[in-house]
Enzyme design. Structure first.
Site, short mmCIF file in Angstrom:
data_model
loop_
_atom_site.label_atom_id
_atom_site.label_comp_id
_atom_site.label_asym_id
_atom_site.label_seq_id
_atom_site.Cartn_x
_atom_site.Cartn_y
_atom_site.Cartn_z
N HIS A 1 23.78 -28.09 10.03
CA HIS A 1 23.65 -26.58 10.24
C HIS A 1 22.36 -26.61 11.19
CE1 HIS A 1 22.79 -22.48 9.47
NE2 HIS A 1 24.02 -22.41 8.84
N ASP B 1 30.59 -24.26 5.01
CA ASP B 1 31.81 -24.13 5.33
C ASP B 1 32.70 -25.35 4.86
OD1 ASP B 1 30.14 -23.35 8.33
OD2 ASP B 1 31.24 -21.82 7.05
C1 MLT Z 1 26.10 -17.97 8.41
O1 MLT Z 1 25.93 -17.96 7.26
O2 MLT Z 1 26.15 -17.08 9.39
C2 MLT Z 1 26.28 -19.32 9.22
O3 MLT Z 1 25.61 -20.36 8.35
C3 MLT Z 1 25.56 -19.29 10.53
C4 MLT Z 1 24.18 -19.17 10.87
O4 MLT Z 1 23.42 -18.89 9.84
O5 MLT Z 1 24.05 -19.25 12.01
#
Ligand code: MLT
Length: 428
Positions: free
Chosen positions: A307, A364
């Protein structure tokens, strides 16, 4: 005593204030940087740049912390429900019983959409991706509610737009799916809760009775909570910057849906299942693909791992992983693709290569597994992400508007041609 940061450039010294947030994060306030020094900062992807001050969501990537308005995501996922979390994100406090009941009643009252929406829907071919249909229908709300074009209306009118969005998004999402399936749309059933109503609109068919499985509805509600906000991610930043031009809330949310569509953002959950299905189609050898992921010369990349912000683990993934095991067990799902997922997960959590690169399963990775088990079709996964993220987008848009933030207008470092004269065609 307030802190400051000093900068020396071309023999001159500059000093800028440092502001510190309620969780002791500090930022250099460079509002006067260009005017005082002629300098700007350069930060592609804005990974080191704060776009705003916000009181909505706090996350700590190093510690794996995520809180909505100060409440831990673990507590909210376990004890709250999606509508209550939506209220919390948008209005800043957990609702009283009366506030919650009024909010729920308001939303239930607005689930129906104008019949002319069906004419717009019918204009889409059945192969239209549901995200494109969803962002179009949300933007079309500006036509049915033209007063919403002025975001400077009074609180009650802005609130009505907020309620309409939360109420009608599930209807639009389900109708986008029905368009794809060539099935007749289902009207909302206001006797059902938010998630049950969505599932019935998605899966009910005229020819047979449809009963919502409470296990599925409950799992979906938890998934929506976990996706509800995530501070200044790509789609939220899109909603804020579009809203900063004083475009309507519907246009801003529609833009956020389109940003979320990308496979590097909300589309990742769809890419995870497509990756798993490709591995299954190629014989189901997870180790072969783990080796490919390690091979620098191999273009294969593991989707759903690591992430941009979380450095050790995604707190949402931990909650979803448990929910996945729980739901699959309750539903008695036995899907070979899900077995491949478990092999990849085990390797990523135990193989030094992935540990060193912080490539652990993220939200995800698991959300796609649950959606698949709940019977949600793959190209609807990102629509589910949008359904969950809607209250976060609304809360961030509302905060930006209420704080009177200026229009977003980043600068650049120009690297193109220097001044040159026009050359007529016959001399080129
Ligand atoms: C989100 O929940 O929007 C995703 O994990 C992406 C992010 O936070 O950059």
């Amino acid at each position: 005593m307030s802190e400051s940061a000093k900068l020396s450039f071309q023999g001159k010294d500059y000093e800028f204030p440092v502001i510190t947030g309620t969780e002791n994060e500090s930022a250099i306030d460079i509002a006067k940087l260009r005017a005082s020094s002629g300098l700007i900062t350069l930060d592609p992807g804005y990974k080191n740049t704060g776009a705003t001050k916000s009181a909505i969501t706090f996350l700590d990537g190093e510690e794996g912390i995520l809180r909505y308005r100060g409440y831990r995501i673990e507590d909210l996922a376990e004890k709250s429900n999606f509508l209550e979390v939506s209220y919390l994100l948008i209005y800043g406090e957990l609702p009283t019983q009366e506030q919650y009941e009024n909010f729920s009643k308001e939303i239930t009252h607005h689930t129906l959409v104008h019949e002319d929406i069906k004419k717009i829907l019918e204009g889409f071919p059945s192969n239209a991706h549901p995200m494109g249909v969803l962002s179009s229908l949300i933007c079309a709300l500006t036509a049915f509610y033209p007063d919403s074009l002025n975001p400077n209306r009074n609180k009650e009118e802005v609130n009505l737009s907020i309620v309409r969005l939360i109420a009608k998004m599930p209807t639009f999402a389900a109708w986008a799916y029905k368009n794809e399936m060539g099935h007749p749309v289902n009207y909302p059933d206001n006797s059902l809760d938010y998630c049950s109503n969505f599932l019935k609109m998605m899966f009910a068919l005229p020819a047979e009775k449809y009963d919502v499985d409470p296990v599925v509805a409950s799992a979906l509600d938890k998934l929506l909570i976990l996706h509800a906000d995530h501070e200044q991610n790509c789609s939220t930043s899109t909603v804020r910057i579009v809203g900063s031009s004083q475009a309507s809330i519907y246009a801003s949310i529609s833009a956020g849906i389109n940003a979320l569509w990308g496979p590097l953002h909300g589309g990742a959950n769809q890419s995870v299942i497509e990756m798993l299905e490709a591995i299954k189609a190629d014989g189901g050898d997870a180790k072969k693909y783990l080796d490919k992921a390690k091979d620098k010369n191999d273009p294969f990349r593991l989707m759903g791992f690591g992430h941009r912000v979380y450095k050790n683990f995604d707190p949402r993934a931990k909650i979803i992983k448990k929910a996945a095991d729980d739901v699959l067990g309750k539903l008695g799902v036995n899907d070979p693709v899900l077995e491949i997922a478990k092999e990849l997960e085990h390797a990523a959590l135990n193989d030094q290569y992935f540990i060193d690169r912080q490539l652990y399963p993220n939200v995800d990775f698991y959300s796609g597994i649950i959606y698949r088990a709940l019977g949600i079709p793959t190209d609807m996964f990102t629509v589910m992400f949008a359904l969950g993220r809607l209250p976060g987008w609304i809360a961030q848009w509302k905060e930006m508007r209420e704080n009177g933030e200026p229009i977003g207008r980043p600068r650049q470092v120009y690297t193109g041609a220097n001044e040159r004269d026009y050359v007529s065609m016959n001399k080129r």
